[in-house]
Design a protein around this motif. Structure first.
Motif, short mmCIF file in Angstrom:
data_model
loop_
_atom_site.label_atom_id
_atom_site.label_comp_id
_atom_site.label_asym_id
_atom_site.label_seq_id
_atom_site.Cartn_x
_atom_site.Cartn_y
_atom_site.Cartn_z
N GLU A 31 50.40 27.41 36.47
CA GLU A 31 50.49 26.16 35.74
C GLU A 31 49.52 25.10 36.25
OE1 GLU A 31 54.54 24.90 35.37
OE2 GLU A 31 55.18 26.88 34.73
N ALA A 32 49.02 25.26 37.46
CA ALA A 32 48.10 24.28 38.04
C ALA A 32 46.73 24.41 37.38
CB ALA A 32 47.99 24.48 39.54
N PRO A 33 46.03 23.30 37.19
CA PRO A 33 44.69 23.39 36.60
C PRO A 33 43.72 24.09 37.55
CG PRO A 33 45.19 21.13 37.27
CD PRO A 33 46.43 21.94 37.49
N CYS A 34 42.76 24.79 36.97
CA CYS A 34 41.74 25.46 37.77
C CYS A 34 40.44 25.50 36.98
CB CYS A 34 42.18 26.88 38.17
SG CYS A 34 42.24 28.05 36.81
N SER A 35 39.36 25.76 37.66
CA SER A 35 38.06 25.82 37.00
C SER A 35 37.97 27.07 36.13
CB SER A 35 36.94 25.83 38.04
OG SER A 35 36.95 27.06 38.75
N GLU A 36 37.06 27.03 35.19
CA GLU A 36 36.82 28.19 34.31
C GLU A 36 36.40 29.40 35.13
OE1 GLU A 36 36.93 30.07 30.67
OE2 GLU A 36 37.54 28.01 31.10
N ALA A 37 35.59 29.17 36.17
CA ALA A 37 35.11 30.26 37.02
C ALA A 37 36.23 30.92 37.80
CB ALA A 37 34.04 29.74 37.98
N LEU A 38 37.29 30.19 38.08
CA LEU A 38 38.39 30.69 38.91
C LEU A 38 39.52 31.32 38.10
CD1 LEU A 38 39.11 30.79 41.94
CD2 LEU A 38 40.30 28.62 41.62
N LYS A 39 39.61 31.04 36.81
CA LYS A 39 40.81 31.42 36.04
C LYS A 39 41.11 32.92 36.01
CE LYS A 39 39.26 31.90 31.34
NZ LYS A 39 39.56 31.59 29.97
N ASP A 40 40.10 33.79 36.10
CA ASP A 40 40.35 35.23 36.08
C ASP A 40 40.48 35.83 37.47
OD1 ASP A 40 40.41 35.44 33.29
OD2 ASP A 40 38.23 35.60 33.18
N HIS A 41 40.30 35.02 38.50
CA HIS A 41 40.45 35.50 39.87
C HIS A 41 41.93 35.58 40.23
CE1 HIS A 41 36.18 34.62 41.53
NE2 HIS A 41 36.14 35.10 40.31
N VAL A 42 42.24 36.42 41.20
CA VAL A 42 43.62 36.69 41.59
C VAL A 42 44.14 35.57 42.50
CG1 VAL A 42 45.15 38.27 42.82
CG2 VAL A 42 43.30 39.18 41.38
N ALA A 43 45.23 34.94 42.06
CA ALA A 43 45.88 33.90 42.87
C ALA A 43 46.90 34.53 43.81
CB ALA A 43 46.57 32.88 41.98
N HIS A 44 47.56 35.58 43.33
CA HIS A 44 48.59 36.25 44.15
C HIS A 44 48.78 37.67 43.65
CE1 HIS A 44 52.23 36.68 46.55
NE2 HIS A 44 52.81 37.20 45.49
N ALA A 45 48.68 38.61 44.55
CA ALA A 45 48.96 40.01 44.24
C ALA A 45 49.79 40.58 45.37
CB ALA A 45 47.67 40.80 44.08
N MET A 46 50.70 41.47 45.02
CA MET A 46 51.53 42.11 46.03
C MET A 46 51.49 43.61 45.85
SD MET A 46 55.44 41.43 47.28
CE MET A 46 54.99 39.84 47.93
N LEU A 47 51.25 44.30 46.97
CA LEU A 47 51.25 45.75 47.01
C LEU A 47 52.33 46.21 47.97
CD1 LEU A 47 48.31 45.04 46.05
CD2 LEU A 47 47.63 47.18 47.10
N LYS A 48 52.95 47.33 47.66
CA LYS A 48 53.99 47.92 48.50
C LYS A 48 53.44 49.20 49.10
CE LYS A 48 58.57 47.78 49.12
NZ LYS A 48 59.08 46.71 49.98
N ILE A 49 53.51 49.30 50.43
CA ILE A 49 53.10 50.50 51.15
C ILE A 49 54.28 50.89 52.02
CG2 ILE A 49 51.46 51.51 52.77
CD1 ILE A 49 49.55 49.20 51.91
N ASP A 50 54.97 51.95 51.63
CA ASP A 50 56.22 52.34 52.29
C ASP A 50 57.16 51.13 52.34
OD1 ASP A 50 55.47 55.01 52.65
OD2 ASP A 50 54.40 54.53 54.50
#
Length: 127
Positions: A31-50
């Motif tokens: 919901e926070a504003p961001c630049s056009e260049a940043l909008k497709d970049h990952v803000a948060h991703a979570m991976l599970k390993i075991d």
């Protein structure tokens, strides 16, 4: 914290470590504003390993350099506990991201303590 190549890293770790991708949220989806260049970049991703969870994101403009890409993440199930940890770690340290609600957590913050150790403190969503 990566410099715009988080999706590539996620694919690499998914294969190399047999990780399961739990979530990916872009800056544009927040919901926070961001630049056009940043909008497709990952803000948060979570991976599970075991039994371990790894969190990834692209830098929102903070220079990425050796030594600041990795942070210790403390995860709680209680917002009050998250606040308590945040208050303790920020004493004589530096707040990098204030404690606030995000699309992936009811309470999240990023702080570098007085010893130069960076912590992400996150309250798990109770789905």
């Amino acid at each position: 914290m990566l410099d715009g190549n988080t999706r590539e890293a996620i694919q690499f770790y998914e294969n190399a470590l047999d990780a399961k991708v739990l979530s990916i949220i872009t800056y544009g989806e927040m919901e926070a504003p961001c630049s056009e260049a940043l909008k497709d970049h990952v803000a948060h991703a979570m991976l599970k390993i075991d039994n371990a969870d790894l969190m990834f994101s692209d830098s929102p403009g903070i220079p990425v350099q050796l030594g600041n890409q990795v942070a210790i993440c403390i995860s709680t199930k209680d917002v009050e506990k998250t606040k308590q940890i945040f208050e303790a770690l920020q004493q004589d340290g530096q707040v990098n991201a204030p404690l606030e609600e995000t699309p992936f957590s009811p309470a999240f913050a990023n702080v570098t303590d007085k010893f130069g150790i960076t912590f992400q403190i996150v309250t798990e969503n109770q789905n």
